[in-house]
Every structure is written in structure tokens, then in C-alpha cells.
Design a protein around this motif. Structure first.
Motif, short mmCIF file in Angstrom:
data_model
loop_
_atom_site.label_atom_id
_atom_site.label_comp_id
_atom_site.label_asym_id
_atom_site.label_seq_id
_atom_site.Cartn_x
_atom_site.Cartn_y
_atom_site.Cartn_z
N THR A 127 0.85 -1.18 0.00
CA THR A 127 0.00 0.00 0.00
C THR A 127 0.89 1.24 0.00
O THR A 127 2.08 1.17 0.37
CB THR A 127 -0.90 0.04 1.24
N PRO A 128 0.36 2.40 -0.40
CA PRO A 128 1.17 3.62 -0.36
C PRO A 128 1.73 3.93 1.03
O PRO A 128 2.89 4.31 1.17
CB PRO A 128 0.21 4.70 -0.83
N GLU A 129 0.91 3.76 2.06
CA GLU A 129 1.38 4.09 3.41
C GLU A 129 2.46 3.12 3.89
O GLU A 129 3.39 3.51 4.60
CB GLU A 129 0.20 4.11 4.40
N HIS A 130 2.34 1.86 3.53
CA HIS A 130 3.38 0.89 3.88
C HIS A 130 4.69 1.26 3.19
O HIS A 130 5.75 1.29 3.83
CB HIS A 130 2.93 -0.51 3.45
N ALA A 131 4.61 1.56 1.90
CA ALA A 131 5.82 1.96 1.16
C ALA A 131 6.41 3.24 1.75
O ALA A 131 7.63 3.36 1.91
CB ALA A 131 5.48 2.17 -0.31
N ARG A 132 5.56 4.17 2.10
CA ARG A 132 6.03 5.45 2.67
C ARG A 132 6.76 5.19 3.99
O ARG A 132 7.81 5.81 4.26
CB ARG A 132 4.84 6.37 2.87
N ALA A 133 6.25 4.32 4.81
CA ALA A 133 6.91 4.01 6.09
C ALA A 133 8.30 3.41 5.85
O ALA A 133 9.25 3.72 6.57
CB ALA A 133 6.05 3.04 6.90
N LEU A 134 8.43 2.56 4.84
CA LEU A 134 9.73 1.96 4.53
C LEU A 134 10.73 3.02 4.08
O LEU A 134 11.88 3.05 4.54
CB LEU A 134 9.57 0.90 3.44
N GLU A 148 8.31 10.82 -1.54
CA GLU A 148 7.09 10.81 -2.33
C GLU A 148 7.34 10.35 -3.77
O GLU A 148 6.50 9.67 -4.37
CB GLU A 148 6.42 12.19 -2.31
N HIS A 149 8.50 10.72 -4.33
CA HIS A 149 8.85 10.23 -5.67
C HIS A 149 8.96 8.70 -5.67
O HIS A 149 8.47 8.03 -6.58
CB HIS A 149 10.17 10.85 -6.14
N LEU A 150 9.60 8.15 -4.66
CA LEU A 150 9.78 6.70 -4.57
C LEU A 150 8.44 5.99 -4.37
O LEU A 150 8.19 4.94 -4.96
CB LEU A 150 10.74 6.36 -3.43
N VAL A 151 7.59 6.57 -3.54
CA VAL A 151 6.27 5.97 -3.30
C VAL A 151 5.44 5.98 -4.59
O VAL A 151 4.86 4.96 -4.97
CB VAL A 151 5.52 6.71 -2.18
N SER A 152 5.40 7.12 -5.28
CA SER A 152 4.59 7.19 -6.50
C SER A 152 5.12 6.25 -7.57
O SER A 152 4.34 5.61 -8.28
CB SER A 152 4.55 8.63 -7.03
N HIS A 153 6.45 6.12 -7.67
CA HIS A 153 7.04 5.19 -8.63
C HIS A 153 6.63 3.75 -8.29
O HIS A 153 6.26 2.97 -9.18
CB HIS A 153 8.56 5.34 -8.61
#
Length: 283
Positions: A127-134, A148-153
Motif C-alpha cells: 500500500t502507499p502508506e506501507h511503502a512510505r513508512a519503509l 514521495e517520488h519513490l512511493v509514487s514510482h
């Protein structure tokens, strides 16, 4: 960056590398291949480095010169011609590492994928929030725009799992990854719910290796195995601080065998969903 300065994509480099392998298997030097093909040595070298665009007709001509009898391979190579693919990932050029763009491009052209992960949920299922936490836990720390660039990618990469041409995916996840709790209880529970939802898609086969299974091959590293049109053109990407892509045939054979054993070790899909549900209830 001017177009002439854009480095070759991973598909262009792979096409060149495969043509080089065919030449070497034919026992021809670069010079001799150029003479027989009516090209300079530097032209052959540039083709093999991926730095010179080649047409499908040229690939077929080189394959005949190298006496390649594998028609399926030759036709697969012709479909890798035509220059750089202008996919959505190009908007991240000079923003993210080149390896991130390469991974998105290879996934885009994949016929199917198999992923094995011990500590992390596979990126295609995050999920976006899981990726953002990482990404917020990366050392040295990343700036908010970098995160945010990494999450959107990462989320855009997941487009291969949706639509009419959705790619078949086998994801083998150890119970450790399900219990890590990245981002806190709310984010972790949402991630588990997302896994359950995705596992119901007919083209997604999610399997869990539970605690107590014992040892299993390649237990310390995540593996992304990307299946191409023909097995010789498959690609493996392994976890690490740097993107590492593997395409040597002995290594491909090794990782196919590893994933076969991991798949045999993991629980079947419904039993895997039961494990996820049990973990979610405990949160």
C-alpha cells in the motif's frame, strides 16, 4: 538531458548482450562479424553495448550470420528493437536511480513474475502508506520529496497487475514480513487487508511460508524473477542497496530451482490467506 545523451535502456542493453552471446557462440570476432555483415567493427560493438538502435531486419540478419536456429529466441529479440520505450517511468529520469527505471521497464514487458520475500511485502503488493513508512526509515534519511517520488514510482509499477493485460504473479512471502508492522498497527492492518484483497484476483497467487517450516533456500534475500517470452531472456533482480539484474543462464537456472523449492515449501493460497487473517485478528 538531450536524447542523444540518454543511456540505453535495460532492454536495449539486453538485446545487445544477447547478440554478443550469439556471435561468441558462432566463434566470430567483432571484426570478422563486421566484415561478414558489411559493417564496421565499431558499429557491431555499439550494437552489442545497446548504444546503437537496431531494426528487426538487422537482428534477423545477424541471427542468420550467427547460424542461430532458435526461431522463438530470434523473434523475441526482434520485439526488443525500435529504440527506448517511452513508458511512464521516463518521468522519473534524473529523479530516481536508473535501476528503478530499469525495473519498471522490465516488469512492463514481462509475461509473468515470481517473487520471494522474507522481511518485506513485495513492492507490487504494498500500500502507499506501507511503502512510505519503509522509505522514511532509509539511512541516510531521504527528504520528503524524495520519499514521495519513490512511493509514487512504486505504486505506478503496480499497474502491471491491473487491466485486461494484467500480469500473472506468484508472490511467496514469509510470515516474518506479515508481522513486521511497518508504519504502526493501522498501516500494518491495512496492508494485510490489501494482501487478502489482491490474493483473490485470479492472476495473483499469494503463498505464505509460516514460522516453523524450517530452513528453505535463499532464506536471506528477496528474489524477483521476471519471465520473458523465452526463458533465455528472463531476468532476476535481487534485493540490496543497489539494483542488481542477473541474466546469465546458469544463474537463471539456479533461481528458477530456488523458486520452485520455495513454492513447494509455502502453504497453498487458501491456507496462506488463513495465516494472514489470523495475524490481522491479533493486531
Amino acid at each position: 538531458m538531450p536524447p542523444s545523451k540518454i543511456p540505453p535502456s535495460i532492454r536495449q542493453r539486453r538485446l545487445g548482450a544477447e547478440l554478443r552471446r550469439l556471435r561468441e557462440q558462432a566463434g566470430l570476432s567483432v571484426t570478422r562479424a563486421g566484415e561478414l555483415h558489411g559493417a564496421t567493427q565499431s558499429r557491431i560493438s555499439n550494437i552489442e553495448s545497446g548504444g546503437y538502435p537496431v531494426s528487426a531486419d538487422r537482428v534477423r540478419a545477424l541471427a542468420r550470420l550467427y547460424e542461430c536456429a532458435d526461431d522463438a529466441l530470434v523473434e523475441a529479440l526482434t520485439r526488443m528493437t525500435g529504440g527506448r520505450t517511452r513508458g511512464w517511468w521516463e518521468e522519473y529520469r534524473e529523479i530516481l536511480p536508473a535501476g528503478a527505471l530499469d525495473l519498471a521497464e522490465v516488469e512492463h514487458h514481462a509475461r509473468s513474475m515470481r517473487i520471494a520475500s522474507v522481511v518485506h511485502i513485495p513492492g507490487l503488493l504494498q500500500t502507499p502508506e506501507h511503502a512510505r513508512a519503509l522509505f522514511r526509515d532509509v539511512v541516510p534519511p531521504l527528504s520528503p520529496p524524495e520519499v514521495e517520488h519513490l512511493v509514487s514510482h512504486r505504486i505506478k509499477r503496480q499497474s502491471v497487475l491491473y487491466g485486461e493485460q494484467s500480469m500473472p504473479l506468484l508472490a511467496i512471502v514469509h510470515e516474518t514480513a506479515l508481522r513486521m508492522g511497518f508504519g504502526g498497527p493501522e498501516v500494518a492492518l491495512d496492508q494485510l487487508d490489501h494482501l487478502l484483497t489482491m490474493s483473490e484476483h485470479p492472476h495473483i497467487d499469494l503463498r505464505v511460508i509460516p514460522f516453523g517450516t524450517g530452513s528453505f533456500p535463499s532464506s536471506g534475500a528477496g528474489i524477483v524473477y521476471i519471465h520473458a517470452e523465452v526463458a533465455r531472456l528472463d531476468t532476476v533482480q535481487v534485493d540490496g542497496d543497489r539494483f542488481e539484474f542477473i541474466d546469465a543462464e546458469p544463474q537463471l537456472i539456479k533461481y528458477r530451482a530456488v523458486l520452485d523449492r520455495l513454492e513447494a515449501t509455502a502453504l497453498k493460497p487458501e491456507a496462506s490467506r488463513d495465516v494472514i487473517r489470523r495475524i490481522a485478528r491479533s493486531m
